[in-house]
Motif scaffolding. Structure first.
Motif, PDB file in Angstrom:
ATOM      1  N   ALA A  26       0.845  -1.205   0.000  1.00 35.80           N
ATOM      2  CA  ALA A  26       0.000   0.000   0.000  1.00 35.80           C
ATOM      3  C   ALA A  26       0.878   1.252   0.000  1.00 35.80           C
ATOM      4  N   LYS A  27       1.949   1.234   0.792  1.00 35.88           N
ATOM      5  CA  LYS A  27       2.864   2.388   0.847  1.00 35.88           C
ATOM      6  C   LYS A  27       3.598   2.574  -0.481  1.00 35.88           C
ATOM      7  N   ALA A  28       3.971   1.446  -1.113  1.00 39.39           N
ATOM      8  CA  ALA A  28       4.640   1.529  -2.420  1.00 39.39           C
ATOM      9  C   ALA A  28       3.720   2.153  -3.460  1.00 39.39           C
ATOM     10  N   LEU A  29       2.433   1.797  -3.399  1.00 39.08           N
ATOM     11  CA  LEU A  29       1.467   2.317  -4.378  1.00 39.08           C
ATOM     12  C   LEU A  29       1.165   3.796  -4.151  1.00 39.08           C
ATOM     13  N   GLU A  30       1.081   4.215  -2.882  1.00 32.06           N
ATOM     14  CA  GLU A  30       0.742   5.618  -2.625  1.00 32.06           C
ATOM     15  C   GLU A  30       1.973   6.528  -2.636  1.00 32.06           C
ATOM     16  N   GLY A  31       3.173   5.907  -2.683  1.00 32.61           N
ATOM     17  CA  GLY A  31       4.402   6.697  -2.785  1.00 32.61           C
ATOM     18  C   GLY A  31       5.028   7.084  -1.465  1.00 32.61           C
ATOM     19  N   SER A  32       4.472   6.602  -0.353  1.00 33.20           N
ATOM     20  CA  SER A  32       5.026   6.962   0.954  1.00 33.20           C
ATOM     21  C   SER A  32       6.103   5.983   1.427  1.00 33.20           C
ATOM     22  N   GLY A  33       6.290   4.898   0.675  1.00 31.00           N
ATOM     23  CA  GLY A  33       7.305   3.901   1.017  1.00 31.00           C
ATOM     24  C   GLY A  33       8.124   3.550  -0.202  1.00 31.00           C
ATOM     25  N   PRO A  34       9.138   2.701  -0.038  1.00 33.68           N
ATOM     26  CA  PRO A  34       9.963   2.324  -1.189  1.00 33.68           C
ATOM     27  C   PRO A  34       9.211   1.442  -2.175  1.00 33.68           C
ATOM     28  N   ALA A  35       9.699   1.403  -3.415  1.00 37.98           N
ATOM     29  CA  ALA A  35       9.208   0.407  -4.375  1.00 37.98           C
ATOM     30  C   ALA A  35       9.679  -0.962  -3.889  1.00 37.98           C
ATOM     31  N   LEU A  36       8.961  -2.015  -4.275  1.00 36.61           N
ATOM     32  CA  LEU A  36       9.277  -3.362  -3.807  1.00 36.61           C
ATOM     33  C   LEU A  36       9.677  -4.256  -4.971  1.00 36.61           C
ATOM     34  N   SER A  37      10.602  -5.161  -4.701  1.00 34.75           N
ATOM     35  CA  SER A  37      11.062  -6.127  -5.711  1.00 34.75           C
ATOM     36  C   SER A  37      10.847  -7.544  -5.189  1.00 34.75           C
ATOM     37  N   SER A  59       8.529 -20.192 -16.913  1.00 37.52           N
ATOM     38  CA  SER A  59       8.219 -21.619 -17.082  1.00 37.52           C
ATOM     39  C   SER A  59       8.774 -22.185 -18.385  1.00 37.52           C
ATOM     40  N   THR A  60       8.956 -21.327 -19.399  1.00 33.92           N
ATOM     41  CA  THR A  60       9.496 -21.817 -20.669  1.00 33.92           C
ATOM     42  C   THR A  60      10.717 -21.030 -21.135  1.00 33.92           C
ATOM     43  N   ALA A  61      10.995 -19.895 -20.507  1.00 31.71           N
ATOM     44  CA  ALA A  61      12.143 -19.081 -20.895  1.00 31.71           C
ATOM     45  C   ALA A  61      12.753 -18.467 -19.645  1.00 31.71           C
ATOM     46  N   GLU A  62      13.876 -17.758 -19.844  1.00 34.76           N
ATOM     47  CA  GLU A  62      14.538 -17.124 -18.704  1.00 34.76           C
ATOM     48  C   GLU A  62      13.601 -16.103 -18.061  1.00 34.76           C
ATOM     49  N   SER A  63      13.600 -16.076 -16.737  1.00 32.91           N
ATOM     50  CA  SER A  63      12.790 -15.122 -15.995  1.00 32.91           C
ATOM     51  C   SER A  63      13.306 -13.709 -16.227  1.00 32.91           C
ATOM     52  N   LYS A  64      12.379 -12.726 -16.304  1.00 34.79           N
ATOM     53  CA  LYS A  64      12.749 -11.323 -16.494  1.00 34.79           C
ATOM     54  C   LYS A  64      12.151 -10.486 -15.363  1.00 34.79           C
ATOM     55  N   SER A  65      12.805  -9.356 -15.070  1.00 37.44           N
ATOM     56  CA  SER A  65      12.302  -8.425 -14.056  1.00 37.44           C
ATOM     57  C   SER A  65      11.461  -7.359 -14.746  1.00 37.44           C
ATOM     58  N   VAL A  66      10.186  -7.274 -14.369  1.00 34.54           N
ATOM     59  CA  VAL A  66       9.255  -6.335 -14.995  1.00 34.54           C
ATOM     60  C   VAL A  66       8.988  -5.174 -14.038  1.00 34.54           C
ATOM     61  N   ALA A  67       9.207  -3.955 -14.510  1.00 32.28           N
ATOM     62  CA  ALA A  67       8.970  -2.754 -13.707  1.00 32.28           C
ATOM     63  C   ALA A  67       7.549  -2.258 -13.961  1.00 32.28           C
ATOM     64  N   ILE A  68       6.767  -2.158 -12.879  1.00 32.43           N
ATOM     65  CA  ILE A  68       5.346  -1.790 -13.017  1.00 32.43           C
ATOM     66  C   ILE A  68       5.064  -0.526 -12.206  1.00 32.43           C
ATOM     67  N   SER A  69       4.394   0.423 -12.831  1.00 29.94           N
ATOM     68  CA  SER A  69       4.088   1.693 -12.155  1.00 29.94           C
ATOM     69  C   SER A  69       2.896   1.539 -11.223  1.00 29.94           C
ATOM     70  N   ASP A  70       2.775   2.507 -10.304  1.00 32.30           N
ATOM     71  CA  ASP A  70       1.617   2.521  -9.404  1.00 32.30           C
ATOM     72  C   ASP A  70       0.320   2.679 -10.200  1.00 32.30           C
ATOM     73  N   SER A  71       0.348   3.536 -11.234  1.00 36.93           N
ATOM     74  CA  SER A  71      -0.877   3.784 -12.008  1.00 36.93           C
ATOM     75  C   SER A  71      -1.323   2.535 -12.776  1.00 36.93           C
ATOM     76  N   ALA A  72      -0.350   1.728 -13.265  1.00 37.13           N
ATOM     77  CA  ALA A  72      -0.691   0.489 -13.979  1.00 37.13           C
ATOM     78  C   ALA A  72      -1.351  -0.511 -13.029  1.00 37.13           C
ATOM     79  N   LEU A  73      -0.809  -0.638 -11.826  1.00 33.50           N
ATOM     80  CA  LEU A  73      -1.366  -1.583 -10.841  1.00 33.50           C
ATOM     81  C   LEU A  73      -2.763  -1.150 -10.402  1.00 33.50           C
TER      82      LEU A  73
END
Length: 359
Positions: A26-37, A59-73
Motif C-alpha cells: 500500500a505504501k509503495a502504491l501511494e508513494g510513501s514507502g519504497p518500491a518493492l522487488s 516456465s518456458t524461458a529465462e525469468s525477467k524483471s518487470v517494472a510496473i508503475s503505481d498507475s498500472a497496478l
C-alpha cells in the motif's frame, strides 16, 4: 533537462507477515514507502513512478524483471473489480505465492476494497472470502481430491483461474460442482490478468499479429524490463506488448490457442504440449503428467512426457492417436513446477536428460 526523480527499491523480505507485506505494498502504491522487488536486485533505486519490480514465472524461458508503475497496478485493480462487481468491504482469499504478480494482485485488490487479505495458503481450515485467485492445478485438485478446498471455492462469488489453459472438461466439472469460475488471461507485463472469460477488461485493447501472436495494450501495461544494472527497456516502440501466445479474435472475444513456445515441431507436425497433457489427463484422470520435447536426429524434436506413475505408450496411442502420443516416457519422483504452480518444461527437459545420462 532535470535529473530523473528516483525512489528507493527494497526486496520483499521472506520474514514479512502477510499483513506487513500488504501494508508495504500500500505504501509503495501511494508513494510513501519504497518500491518493492520480488527478488534481490543489484540496484537500490528506480524511477519514482515504479511501485513494483516483479519477476516473470519463467516456465518456458529465462525469468525477467518487470517494472510496473503505481498507475498500472491501480488500473489493473480497478478494471478487475469493475468486471467482478466488487464493492468496498468485499474480501479476497490468498492461495497463491506472493513472489509473482497473481499473488501480489490479491493483496493489492484487498487493500483497494479496504479489507485485510485472508491468508489461506498453509491451512486446511479455509476462511471463506468473496473472491479467490488460483491456477488450474489447484482447481483440478479441488474437483478431484480436496473436498475442503472445493467447499472454499464454492463459497466464493467468483474464482479467478489463470496462469494456464483451463480445459472445457474442467470448466464443466467446476460448473457441475457450483464453482463460479472466471478464466483469466494475462501476464506480468500487463500487471496480471487483463482478459476475463475471453473478454478484454476495461481499457484493454487486443489485436492479433500477422504471425498469429496476441498483442495487448492498456493503462495496466508495465513500463518495461529492468536489467540488473537498472537499465529500463520498453516492450516495443509502438506502445504494445507482443506476447508469445497464439490466439484469435472473434466477435470481441479472445481465444488463446497456447504459447508459441509450447508448440513443438516433430516430424514436420505442430504439436501443442498443453493439448498433449489435456488428452492424457482425460485418459488417465489421476495421473500427473508434463509434456516436453527433447532434441532428436529423426524427429527434430521428440515428444516426451514425464509422469509420477508408469504409463503405457501403446495405451495412449490407441486412445489419442500417434501424433499426440509420446515417443518416450520418463518416470519422475514429482512433476516439476514453477513457484506459482505452472508446469516447468525446462526443468522437466533437464531432468529427463539427467535420467538418460545416468542410464
Amino acid at each position: 533537462m532535470g535529473e530523473k526523480e528516483l525512489r528507493a527499491l527494497t526486496p520483499i523480505q521472506a520474514e514479512w507477515s502477510i499483513p506487513q507485506l500488504q501494508e508495504n505494498l500500500a505504501k509503495a502504491l501511494e508513494g510513501s514507502g519504497p518500491a518493492l522487488s520480488t527478488k534481490q536486485i543489484a540496484i537500490k533505486e528506480v524511477d519514482k513512478n515504479i511501485a513494483l519490480v516483479v519477476n516473470t514465472s519463467g516456465s518456458t524461458a529465462e525469468s525477467k524483471s518487470v517494472a510496473i508503475s503505481d498507475s498500472a497496478l491501480i488500473a489493473s485493480t480497478n478494471a478487475s473489480h469493475k468486471y467482478l462487481g466488487a464493492v468496498p468491504g468485499d474480501s479476497w482469499s490468498l492461495l497463491l505465492p506472493t513472489t509473482h504478480i497473481a499473488g501480489l494482485n490479491v493483496l493489492i485488490r484487498a487493500t483497494a476494497l479496504g479489507s485485510r487479505v485472508i491468508d489461506n495458503r498453509n491451512t486446511t481450515n479455509y476462511i471463506d472470502a468473496d473472491f479467490i485467485s488460483i491456477v488450474p492445478t489447484q482447481l483440478h485438485k479441488a474437483l478431484t481430491s480436496d473436498a475442503k478446498l472445493l467447499e472454499h471455492l464454492t463459497a466464493a462469488e467468483a474464482v479467478l483461474v489463470g496462469g494456464g489453459p483451463v480445459s472445457d472438461k474442467l470448466k464443466k466439472e467446476a460448473a457441475n460442482k457450483h464453482v463460479k469460475i472466471v478464466t483469466t488471461y494475462g501476464m506480468t507485463e500487463m500487471s496480471g490478468g487483463c482478459v476475463y472469460n475471453q473478454k478484454p477488461l476495461d481499457g484493454v485493447v487486443v489485436k492479433i499479429t500477422s504471425n498469429g501472436l496476441i498483442k495487448l495494450t492498456g493503462p495496466m501495461m508495465a513500463n518495461g524490463y529492468l536489467s540488473q544494472s537498472g537499465q529500463l527497456t520498453s516492450f516495443g516502440s509502438d506502445g504494445w506488448f507482443e506476447s508469445s501466445d497464439v490466439g484469435e479474435l472473434s466477435s470481441g472475444l479472445l481465444k488463446v490457442n497456447g504459447r508459441s513456445d509450447e508448440v513443438i515441431i516433430s516430424g514436420g507436425e505442430n504439436i501443442s504440449l498443453p493439448l498433449v497433457e489435456e488428452k492424457i489427463r482425460e485418459l488417465l484422470p489421476n495421473q500427473e503428467v508434463i509434456a516436453f520435447a527433447l532434441p532428436d536426429e529423426v524427429w527434430g524434436e521428440k515428444l516426451c512426457i514425464g509422469s509420477t506413475l508408469k504409463v503405457s505408450i501403446e495405451e495412449i496411442k490407441k486412445s489419442i492417436g500417434s501424433l499426440l502420443s509420446p515417443k518416450e516416457v520418463f518416470l519422475f519422483e514429482q512433476i516439476p513446477t514453477t513457484s506459482i504452480g505452472k508446469p516447468d518444461r525446462r526443468a522437466a527437459k533437464n531432468l529427463a536428460l539427467k535420467i538418460k545420462g545416468s542410464n
